[in-house]
Design a protein around this motif. Structure first.
Motif, PDB file in Angstrom:
ATOM      1  N   TYR A 306       0.849  -1.186   0.000  1.00 49.94           N
ATOM      2  CA  TYR A 306       0.000   0.000   0.000  1.00 49.94           C
ATOM      3  C   TYR A 306       0.888   1.240   0.000  1.00 49.94           C
ATOM      4  O   TYR A 306       2.077   1.184   0.319  1.00 49.94           O
ATOM      5  CB  TYR A 306      -0.902   0.021   1.241  1.00 49.94           C
ATOM      6  N   GLU A 307       0.288   2.360  -0.371  1.00 50.09           N
ATOM      7  CA  GLU A 307       1.023   3.622  -0.341  1.00 50.09           C
ATOM      8  C   GLU A 307       1.050   4.160   1.097  1.00 50.09           C
ATOM      9  O   GLU A 307       0.164   3.852   1.900  1.00 50.09           O
ATOM     10  CB  GLU A 307       0.368   4.640  -1.270  1.00 50.09           C
ATOM     11  N   PRO A 308       2.053   4.979   1.442  1.00 54.41           N
ATOM     12  CA  PRO A 308       2.182   5.444   2.842  1.00 54.41           C
ATOM     13  C   PRO A 308       0.932   6.122   3.389  1.00 54.41           C
ATOM     14  O   PRO A 308       0.588   5.942   4.557  1.00 54.41           O
ATOM     15  CB  PRO A 308       3.369   6.419   2.764  1.00 54.41           C
ATOM     16  N   ALA A 309       0.228   6.901   2.553  1.00 52.43           N
ATOM     17  CA  ALA A 309      -0.940   7.627   3.043  1.00 52.43           C
ATOM     18  C   ALA A 309      -2.084   6.712   3.451  1.00 52.43           C
ATOM     19  O   ALA A 309      -3.019   7.146   4.139  1.00 52.43           O
ATOM     20  CB  ALA A 309      -1.421   8.609   1.978  1.00 52.43           C
ATOM     21  N   ALA A 310      -2.018   5.436   3.038  1.00 49.23           N
ATOM     22  CA  ALA A 310      -3.110   4.511   3.353  1.00 49.23           C
ATOM     23  C   ALA A 310      -3.246   4.278   4.853  1.00 49.23           C
ATOM     24  O   ALA A 310      -4.350   4.003   5.345  1.00 49.23           O
ATOM     25  CB  ALA A 310      -2.889   3.176   2.639  1.00 49.23           C
ATOM     26  N   VAL A 311      -2.150   4.386   5.590  1.00 49.35           N
ATOM     27  CA  VAL A 311      -2.203   4.082   7.027  1.00 49.35           C
ATOM     28  C   VAL A 311      -3.154   5.037   7.739  1.00 49.35           C
ATOM     29  O   VAL A 311      -4.019   4.619   8.522  1.00 49.35           O
ATOM     30  CB  VAL A 311      -0.802   4.133   7.663  1.00 49.35           C
ATOM     31  N   GLY A 312      -3.037   6.328   7.443  1.00 51.91           N
ATOM     32  CA  GLY A 312      -3.945   7.291   8.062  1.00 51.91           C
ATOM     33  C   GLY A 312      -5.385   7.044   7.674  1.00 51.91           C
ATOM     34  O   GLY A 312      -6.302   7.222   8.493  1.00 51.91           O
ATOM     35  N   GLY A 313      -5.613   6.601   6.436  1.00 52.57           N
ATOM     36  CA  GLY A 313      -6.969   6.329   5.987  1.00 52.57           C
ATOM     37  C   GLY A 313      -7.603   5.167   6.724  1.00 52.57           C
ATOM     38  O   GLY A 313      -8.784   5.229   7.112  1.00 52.57           O
ATOM     39  N   ILE A 314      -6.840   4.087   6.927  1.00 50.04           N
ATOM     40  CA  ILE A 314      -7.413   2.921   7.604  1.00 50.04           C
ATOM     41  C   ILE A 314      -7.678   3.233   9.072  1.00 50.04           C
ATOM     42  O   ILE A 314      -8.678   2.795   9.655  1.00 50.04           O
ATOM     43  CB  ILE A 314      -6.502   1.674   7.448  1.00 50.04           C
ATOM     44  N   VAL A 315      -6.811   4.033   9.693  1.00 51.67           N
ATOM     45  CA  VAL A 315      -7.041   4.460  11.076  1.00 51.67           C
ATOM     46  C   VAL A 315      -8.331   5.275  11.152  1.00 51.67           C
ATOM     47  O   VAL A 315      -9.138   5.111  12.079  1.00 51.67           O
ATOM     48  CB  VAL A 315      -5.849   5.270  11.609  1.00 51.67           C
ATOM     49  N   GLY A 316      -8.551   6.129  10.145  1.00 52.15           N
ATOM     50  CA  GLY A 316      -9.777   6.923  10.124  1.00 52.15           C
ATOM     51  C   GLY A 316     -11.029   6.071  10.014  1.00 52.15           C
ATOM     52  O   GLY A 316     -12.046   6.356  10.660  1.00 52.15           O
ATOM     53  N   LEU A 317     -10.972   5.009   9.197  1.00 53.30           N
ATOM     54  CA  LEU A 317     -12.132   4.124   9.066  1.00 53.30           C
ATOM     55  C   LEU A 317     -12.435   3.416  10.386  1.00 53.30           C
ATOM     56  O   LEU A 317     -13.600   3.210  10.739  1.00 53.30           O
ATOM     57  CB  LEU A 317     -11.880   3.096   7.969  1.00 53.30           C
TER      58      LEU A 317
END
Length: 361
Positions: A306-317
């Motif tokens: 995954y791309e680095p920005a994905a981590v913040g997105g999954i935490v948000g979900l």
């Protein structure tokens, strides 16, 4: 500090004291509260998978923990912050095609192995050193929740594929390999992102029924027969509308014909993302028809991690309540019992099952 060390492939993990990690600029030291034990860890440690992992090494792929010390160039992280230690470490001297290593787990190519020489030891320890950008804040949690938060390591990989296909709310997704560990994570994540429905083909009727029980009417199970043309048509008929995208998570043991049948169920102008292991053990190629891809404007792409920005997105979900970590049944082991944890993980493979080491007690 105490750690589990793989001294040589084929030998059990040795539990003992090792030097504390020494921080440098652009790095963070994290006190590990929980570290996932992957289901195939025994195959890695035995040497069966032939991973490029120099020994002796502290293994472990990712962790949840609290910042112990941040480097002098960190502007927001501070001691005590809860973070996800992202194991996907990228070289910093080539933004377009960075070399990548899974810290404490594997490396790719000559550049990845050079990177691994430094970012080597993983999270089967009381503390781990990671690049600053790999210590991603998750917000305050109760320490008893740390093991459950390890599930985002699996969910992130599925999320990476969904971002790669640009899945939109209201679309219908087909997950090829939905009854597996990553496939089931893709089902949960896609529904959290607002998919209209997820078509879940498979042969394991018990797992399909469990997915239906968990996710209700938006989950559409399809029993595969092994006849490619019939299965493609069955998937199309089962979907509440045309299938907009396909995410493939099939394992190496599955023939390419199964992946092909699922991909060819996608609508014209549809997308397919490949993240599984088809062909890695030999066998036929995927062999998608050239005229079908061209005339129907089909997009097919691969995605690794995954791309680095994905981590913040999954935490948000997760934080929003859209993605429920309670789907995962978590079995916890003390660091001293790391070898038992590896055995347990291998024997308890399947959707929504998680084996975790808890070095933090």
């Amino acid at each position: 500090m105490k750690a589990a060390v793989l001294k040589a492939f084929g030998s059990p993990l040795a539990i003992g004291n090792v030097p504390d990690p020494v921080i440098g600029t652009g790095e963070v030291v994290v006190d590990v509260a929980a570290a996932p034990v992957l289901s195939y860890a025994a195959e890695v440690f035995s040497g069966e998978r032939r991973y490029l992992l120099p020994t002796p090494v502290v293994p472990g792929c990712g962790a949840i923990g609290r910042v112990r010390e941040a480097g002098p160039d960190a502007t927001k992280l501070k001691p005590g912050d809860w973070v996800f230690c992202d194991p996907t470490v990228r070289s910093r001297d080539d933004a377009l095609t960075p070399d990548i290593v899974l810290q404490g787990w594997s490396a790719r190519g000559e550049g990845g192995q050079r990177l691994q020489e430094y970012h080597r030891d993983g999270a089967f320890a009381e503390r781990v050193r990671v690049p600053t950008e790999n210590a991603v804040p998750i917000g305050a949690i109760d320490p008893t929740e740390a093991a459950s938060w390890c599930a985002i390591g699996v969910l992130l990989i599925a999320y990476g594929g969904l971002l790669a296909m640009d899945l939109k709310a209201g679309e219908t997704l087909l997950v090829s390999g939905a009854t597996g560990n990553f496939g089931s994570a893709a089902v949960a994540t896609a529904l959290a992102m607002g998919a209209r429905s997820v078509v879940a083909p498979g042969r394991n009727e018990a797992v399909l029924a469990d997915l239906k029980r968990r996710f209700g009417e938006r989950l559409v199970p399809v029993r595969l027969t092994g006849d490619g043309d019939r299965d493609t048509e069955a998937m199309r008929r089962a979907a509440p509308g045309r299938i907009d995208a396909v995410l493939d998570f099939l394992p190496p043991s599955v023939p390419a014909s199964v992946a092909r049948a699922a991909i060819m169920a996608v609508r014209p102008y549809g997308r397919a993302v490949l993240m599984g292991g088809v062909g890695m053990l030999g066998g036929e190629d995927l062999a998608l028809p050239y005229p079908w891809i061209m005339r129907n404007n089909i997009t097919v792409r691969g995605q690794w991690m995954y791309e680095p920005a994905a981590v913040g997105g999954i935490v948000g979900l997760v934080r929003s309540g859209l993605l429920d970590l309670d789907h995962y049944a978590v079995d916890k082991f003390a660091l001293e019992d790391a070898n038992d944890a590896v055995t347990h993980a291998a024997a308890n493979v399947g959707p929504f099952k998680l084996t975790v080491l808890t070095p933090g007690g």
